[in-house]
Scaffold this active site. Structure first.
Site, short mmCIF file in Angstrom:
data_model
loop_
_atom_site.label_atom_id
_atom_site.label_comp_id
_atom_site.label_asym_id
_atom_site.label_seq_id
_atom_site.Cartn_x
_atom_site.Cartn_y
_atom_site.Cartn_z
CG ASP A 153 -12.56 -6.29 6.09
OD1 ASP A 153 -12.10 -5.75 7.13
OD2 ASP A 153 -13.09 -5.64 5.17
CE LYS A 190 0.96 -17.69 -2.56
NZ LYS A 190 0.19 -18.94 -2.44
CG ASP A 221 -7.19 -4.18 3.99
OD1 ASP A 221 -8.20 -4.10 4.71
OD2 ASP A 221 -7.04 -3.49 2.96
CG ASP A 251 -2.34 -20.09 -0.42
OD1 ASP A 251 -1.59 -19.94 0.56
OD2 ASP A 251 -1.98 -20.64 -1.47
CE1 TYR A 257 -3.16 -2.86 0.06
CE2 TYR A 257 -3.84 -2.23 2.26
CZ TYR A 257 -3.97 -3.04 1.16
OH TYR A 257 -4.94 -4.02 1.15
#
Ligand code: NAD
Length: 355
Positions: A249, A189, A245, A221, A139
């Site tokens: 959620d 990852k 992020d 994943d 980001y």
């Protein structure tokens, strides 16, 4: 001694839920706080033409903590990026150095029917905290567009982490785990991304200082799958900005309503920002029906993290639990056979438990 609290009510349901949370705060810690109202977000755009003025930022910087409702709404959706209400939050995070976002996700036993998972999974319950790196990664990395020699447009975003950024967020996670069930799951990852390989290496280096904390690594994943398969396995999760992020959620939805979940954004100093994870809910703003619990629990987090007022924080959390046990529900967590309470009525019920 009185603490200075910068209060950003913000837009939409922001003022309703923040005022409710301050009523609860005054019940458990009467007269302990000076409240400095700060205009930011959409209201600041309307009044000053920018989402965050220098003066507003200075008030936040000079306070002991910041309490935020939420900013944004359809009125400002068509403004260019640098003038959007959410820019106020990025500005505050950057200027206050809020690199650690702490998001607890806990299923209240009394609300387990609101959990969208299978009954046997919900019955086991879960109580986890996601520690998300907040000021680095993709980001904030270099981004842009360019054309290749055939005239194809290419867009790129860059995931970058340095070891200092990883070490300090890992330390936050291990410290937190030490006060909980002593388990850290680091999510990355590393089978594909070099930035994740450095992440994994550094988390293991930091782990050496915490020999009594169990550390496991998990690929993102798999983590997305494990969260819905067996959320009870997690205690503290630590992960990068983008993975955090998305996963936080996902975790929030497992608790039944976004209106229940608090967050804290912490720096290396004492001053942090405390806010519900939801947005300004323009669809229900001004109706007096918003669930204030996420903001009230954010205040409890503030008392615990910023001011070592653990007893007061415990009392707030217990009062919420008892209020829910008595069947009090706002519209977002309604059972079929109950009447919904409005924002003020459920706040009154929580305060009654405290009194
Ligand atoms: P939202 O979280 O505001 O709302 C999503 C849904 O959840 C809506 O149906 C809403 O009514 C409901 N909801 C949210 N909080 C609730 C509560 N406390 N009680 C009961 N119901 C609640 O997300 P959105 O609709 O995608 O965003 C609305 C605005 O908020 C946008 O402008 C967005 O940019 C902004 N936003 C701000 C923040 C922030 O200030 N930190 C975070 C996310 C979104």
């Amino acid at each position: 001694m009185k603490y200075n609290l910068a209060v950003i009510e913000g837009d939409g349901i922001g003022p309703e839920i923040v005022r409710a949370a301050i009523r609860v705060l005054e019940q458990v810690a009467p007269g302990k706080f000076n409240y400095q109202q700060v205009i930011a977000g959409g209201r600041s755009i309307d009044q000053h033409g920018v989402p965050l003025t220098d003066e507003a930022l200075a008030t936040c910087k000079n306070s002991d903590s910041v309490l935020l409702g939420a900013v944004g709404g359809p009125k400002w959706d068509t403004l260019p990026g640098h003038l959007r209400p959410e820019r106020a939050l990025l500005g505050i995070r950057k200027e206050l150095g809020l690199f650690a976002n702490i998001r607890p996700a806990r299923l209240y036993p009394v609300l387990k029917d609101a959990c969208p998972l299978r009954k046997e999974t919900a019955d086991k319950g879960f109580d986890m905290v996601i520690v998300r790196e907040l000021t680095g990664g993709i980001y904030y990395g270099e981004r842009g567009r360019k054309q290749d020699s055939d005239g194809n447009t290419i867009a790129f975003d860059t995931e970058t982490y340095n070891q200092t950024e990883i070490d300090r967020i890992a330390k936050v996670a291990f410290e937190l785990a030490g006060k909980r069930r002593r388990k850290v799951c680091s999510i990355d990852k590393a089978n594909v991304l070099e930035s994740s390989r450095l992440w994994r290496e550094r988390v293991h280096v930091v782990a050496k200082d915490y020999p009594d904390i169990e550390l496991i690594d998990m690929l993102v994943d798999n983590a997305a799958m494990q969260l819905v398969k067996n959320p009870a396995q997690f205690d503290v999760i630590v992960t990068s900005n983008m993975f955090g992020d998305i996963l936080s959620d996902e975790a929030s939805q497992l608790t039944g309503s976004i209106g229940l979940l608090p967050s804290a954004s912490l720096s290396s100093g004492r001053c942090g920002m405390y806010e519900p994870i939801h947005g300004s809910a323009p669809d229900i703003a001004g109706k007096g029906i918003a669930n204030p619990i996420a903001t009230i629990v954010s205040v409890a987090m503030m008392l615990r993290y910023a001011f070592d007022m653990n007893d007061e924080a415990d009392r707030i959390e217990q009062a919420i639990e008892k209020t829910l046990q008595k069947g009090c529900r706002t519209i977002d967590i309604l059972d079929n056979d109950t009447q919904p309470l409005g924002t003020n009525a459920i706040t009154d019920a929580i305060i009654a438990e405290l009194a």
